[in-house]
Design a protein around this motif. Structure first.
Motif, PDB file in Angstrom:
ATOM      1  N   TRP A   6       0.817  -1.359  -0.030  1.00 10.63           N
ATOM      2  CA  TRP A   6       0.010  -0.017   0.006  1.00 10.63           C
ATOM      3  C   TRP A   6       0.843   1.191   0.118  1.00 10.63           C
ATOM      4  O   TRP A   6       1.734   1.347   0.523  1.00 10.63           O
ATOM      5  N   THR A   7       0.654   2.081  -0.694  1.00  4.99           N
ATOM      6  CA  THR A   7       1.177   3.544  -0.944  1.00  4.99           C
ATOM      7  C   THR A   7       0.226   4.548  -1.292  1.00  4.99           C
ATOM      8  O   THR A   7      -0.704   4.484  -1.804  1.00  4.99           O
ATOM      9  N   ASP A   8       0.536   5.773  -0.467  1.00  2.26           N
ATOM     10  CA  ASP A   8      -0.468   6.930  -0.797  1.00  2.26           C
ATOM     11  C   ASP A   8       0.441   7.859  -1.668  1.00  2.26           C
ATOM     12  O   ASP A   8       0.031   9.183  -1.895  1.00  2.26           O
ATOM     13  N   CYS A  68       2.676   7.191  -9.440  1.00  3.11           N
ATOM     14  CA  CYS A  68       2.638   8.496  -9.602  1.00  3.11           C
ATOM     15  C   CYS A  68       2.394   8.955 -11.244  1.00  3.11           C
ATOM     16  O   CYS A  68       1.398   9.766 -11.435  1.00  3.11           O
ATOM     17  N   ILE A  69       3.152   8.283 -12.060  1.00  5.33           N
ATOM     18  CA  ILE A  69       2.906   8.373 -13.405  1.00  5.33           C
ATOM     19  C   ILE A  69       1.510   8.222 -13.901  1.00  5.33           C
ATOM     20  O   ILE A  69       0.769   9.072 -14.719  1.00  5.33           O
ATOM     21  N   TYR A  92      -1.450   8.473 -12.166  1.00  6.21           N
ATOM     22  CA  TYR A  92      -2.076   9.648 -11.647  1.00  6.21           C
ATOM     23  C   TYR A  92      -1.752  10.787 -12.336  1.00  6.21           C
ATOM     24  O   TYR A  92      -2.587  11.583 -12.626  1.00  6.21           O
ATOM     25  N   LYS A  93      -0.588  11.184 -12.367  1.00 10.36           N
ATOM     26  CA  LYS A  93      -0.242  12.634 -12.879  1.00 10.36           C
ATOM     27  C   LYS A  93      -0.871  12.721 -14.506  1.00 10.36           C
ATOM     28  O   LYS A  93      -1.207  13.591 -14.815  1.00 10.36           O
ATOM     29  N   GLU A  94      -0.599  11.556 -15.024  1.00 12.65           N
ATOM     30  CA  GLU A  94      -0.930  11.640 -16.507  1.00 12.65           C
ATOM     31  C   GLU A  94      -2.234  10.991 -16.914  1.00 12.65           C
ATOM     32  O   GLU A  94      -2.780  11.150 -18.066  1.00 12.65           O
ATOM     33  N   ALA A  95      -2.969  10.485 -15.864  1.00 11.16           N
ATOM     34  CA  ALA A  95      -4.550  10.368 -15.800  1.00 11.16           C
ATOM     35  C   ALA A  95      -4.476   8.980 -16.861  1.00 11.16           C
ATOM     36  O   ALA A  95      -5.229   8.814 -17.844  1.00 11.16           O
ATOM     37  N   LEU A  96      -3.409   8.235 -16.700  1.00 11.58           N
ATOM     38  CA  LEU A  96      -3.596   6.804 -17.533  1.00 11.58           C
ATOM     39  C   LEU A  96      -4.405   5.733 -17.015  1.00 11.58           C
ATOM     40  O   LEU A  96      -4.911   4.834 -17.748  1.00 11.58           O
ATOM     41  N   HIS A  97      -5.126   5.767 -16.000  1.00 14.00           N
ATOM     42  CA  HIS A  97      -5.604   4.947 -15.459  1.00 14.00           C
ATOM     43  C   HIS A  97      -6.536   5.538 -14.188  1.00 14.00           C
ATOM     44  O   HIS A  97      -6.087   6.217 -13.373  1.00 14.00           O
ATOM     45  N   LEU A  98      -7.801   5.092 -14.044  1.00 12.10           N
ATOM     46  CA  LEU A  98      -8.783   5.861 -13.341  1.00 12.10           C
ATOM     47  C   LEU A  98      -9.051   4.666 -12.402  1.00 12.10           C
ATOM     48  O   LEU A  98      -9.673   3.875 -12.825  1.00 12.10           O
ATOM     49  N   ARG A  99      -8.864   4.929 -11.181  1.00 13.58           N
ATOM     50  CA  ARG A  99      -8.878   3.969 -10.048  1.00 13.58           C
ATOM     51  C   ARG A  99     -10.344   4.220  -9.394  1.00 13.58           C
ATOM     52  O   ARG A  99     -10.461   5.374  -8.750  1.00 13.58           O
ATOM     53  N   LEU A 100     -11.230   3.075  -9.332  1.00 11.08           N
ATOM     54  CA  LEU A 100     -12.465   3.577  -8.564  1.00 11.08           C
ATOM     55  C   LEU A 100     -12.607   3.164  -7.135  1.00 11.08           C
ATOM     56  O   LEU A 100     -13.201   3.944  -6.289  1.00 11.08           O
ATOM     57  N   ALA A 101     -12.319   1.951  -6.716  1.00  9.43           N
ATOM     58  CA  ALA A 101     -12.355   1.365  -5.255  1.00  9.43           C
ATOM     59  C   ALA A 101     -11.891  -0.020  -5.279  1.00  9.43           C
ATOM     60  O   ALA A 101     -11.174  -0.555  -6.080  1.00  9.43           O
ATOM     61  N   ASP A 102     -11.747  -0.408  -4.193  1.00 12.48           N
ATOM     62  CA  ASP A 102     -11.511  -1.897  -3.541  1.00 12.48           C
ATOM     63  C   ASP A 102     -12.726  -2.707  -3.557  1.00 12.48           C
ATOM     64  O   ASP A 102     -13.802  -2.085  -3.146  1.00 12.48           O
TER      65      ASP A 102
END
Length: 181
Positions: A12-14, A152-153, A155-165
């Motif tokens: 896990w990382t924020d 970080c890459i 999220y910064k470049e919006a390559l992947h949209l994560r919704l939930a666990d």
């Protein structure tokens, strides 16, 4: 929760959580304008074979429309969806869901297999090199740093949209017999 890996794992990382779930429609509209988006259709493919995929595609499409995207949902059967994974045409967004993975190198959107790695390897060799480091590095602390950098890459470049666990819970009773799972 911004992490690509569940909080219950050592992975896990924020990292770059400030880019996750910004909930800022005005910023999204401004970025669209800055990018010169002219309401070209954005085809969002999904499958009705997995109810959760269709549901989050519908929710995400509404949010994208609310900020100005022209989204067309393309619903496919799972066989067609899987076959079209490498299609160069016919879609701009794709719904994908992961089940629990105990190691970040096994996440399907960057797994080191030809099925999922090829698009990243071809379009983003820099990111693919990070994925390869994640899969081959033996030191857990170095691997977590690579995971953080990769997250970080994305999220910064919006390559992947994560919704939930999503967690699957099973209940078992002593009165349940002749059941194997």
């Amino acid at each position: 929760d911004p992490s690509f890996m569940w909080r219950e794992t050592p992975w896990w990382t924020d990292a770059c959580s400030e880019y996750y779930n910004q909930a800022n429609p005005a910023k999204a509209r401004a970025l669209l304008k800055e990018a010169g988006y002219k309401r070209e259709p954005v085809r969002f493919r999904t499958s009705a074979a997995r109810a959760e995929m269709l549901a989050f595609t519908e929710v995400m499409s509404k949010q994208l429309r609310d900020v100005g995207f022209n989204v067309d949902i393309v619903v496919m059967d799972m066989g067609s969806y899987t076959k079209q994974w490498f299609a160069d045409e016919g879609w701009e967004l794709s719904a994908l869901h992961n089940t629990f993975r105990d190691d970040p190198s096994l996440l399907s959107f960057w797994a080191n297999s030809d099925i999922f790695a090829r698009p990243t390897r071809e379009a983003r060799p820099d990111l693919h090199k990070l994925v390869e480091r994640l899969a081959t590095e033996g030191d857990p602390e170095k691997r977590k740093a690579v995971l953080s950098e990769s997250q970080c890459i994305y999220y910064k470049e919006a390559l992947h949209l994560r919704l939930a666990d999503a967690f699957e819970v099973r209940f078992v009773s002593k009165s349940l017999v002749n059941f194997s799972s």
